[in-house]
Design a protein around this motif. Structure first.
Motif: not given
Length: 183
Positions: A127-144
């Motif tokens: 998920s840390e590398r995105l080639d041309l046109g590629q996408d990645a999905t990441q969950s957010l769970d951060v302090e507020s």
């Protein structure tokens, strides 16, 4: 002698039932529930250079003790971050993201001292590398920050993205060959 032993056991049993086995009132456990704050809009599109995407299903949740409203678990922003490489000739390596909560005056709202900085890590393999046109999905769970939950305090959320673009090239190589007769 055996009569006295029987009486002693009887007295000890009565004393244990009277003193040791008496149950006092049981303490009731505090009921803890999630308190959810809606984020409007719940979904937004984002763009940072050659990386575009969207943040969806945003909400802030904290755990509170019912009745006393005592905060048991501080507020967290959750959602889904989907990023896409829109470059025609570069690969992108996502390094990290940082969430900032901005108040009405345009200043960052600070987190309480005991809380960790709201950082998005792209640690999942691939998920840390995105080639041309590629996408990645990441969950957010951060302090507020608790301050951001107050009415009219939070104006915007800023996602600062760190990424490394790398040139992407396709080349053709021709080489001369001949094939001999089959045996």
């Amino acid at each position: 002698m055996s009569k006295w032993a029987g009486v002693t056991v009887l007295v000890a049993a009565v004393a244990a039932m009277t003193l040791g086995c008496a149950q006092g009132p049981s303490a009731t456990a505090a009921v803890v529930a999630d308190k959810t704050y809606t984020v409007t809009p719940a979904s937004v599109t984002v763009k940072a250079g050659i990386v575009t995407g969207e943040v969806t299903e945003m909400k802030v949740t904290e755990r509170v003790e019912q009745g006393s409203d005592r905060v048991v678990s501080p507020a967290k922003l959750t959602g889904t971050l989907k990023l896409k490489n829109t470059s025609a000739n570069q690969t992108v390596r996502l390094v990290a993201g940082k969430i900032l909560y901005i108040d009405a005056q345009g200043l960052p709202i600070k987190l309480e001292e005991s809380r960790t900085e709201p950082v998005v890590k792209f640690a999942t393999y691939g998920s840390e590398r995105l080639d041309l046109g590629q996408d990645a999905t990441q969950s957010l769970d951060v302090e507020s920050p608790a301050e951001a939950l107050k009415a009219k305090k939070l104006k915007e959320i800023r996602l600062e993205l760190a990424y490394i673009p790398s040139p992407y090239r396709e080349e053709s190589i021709n080489f001369t060959v001949s094939i001999g007769a089959g045996k």
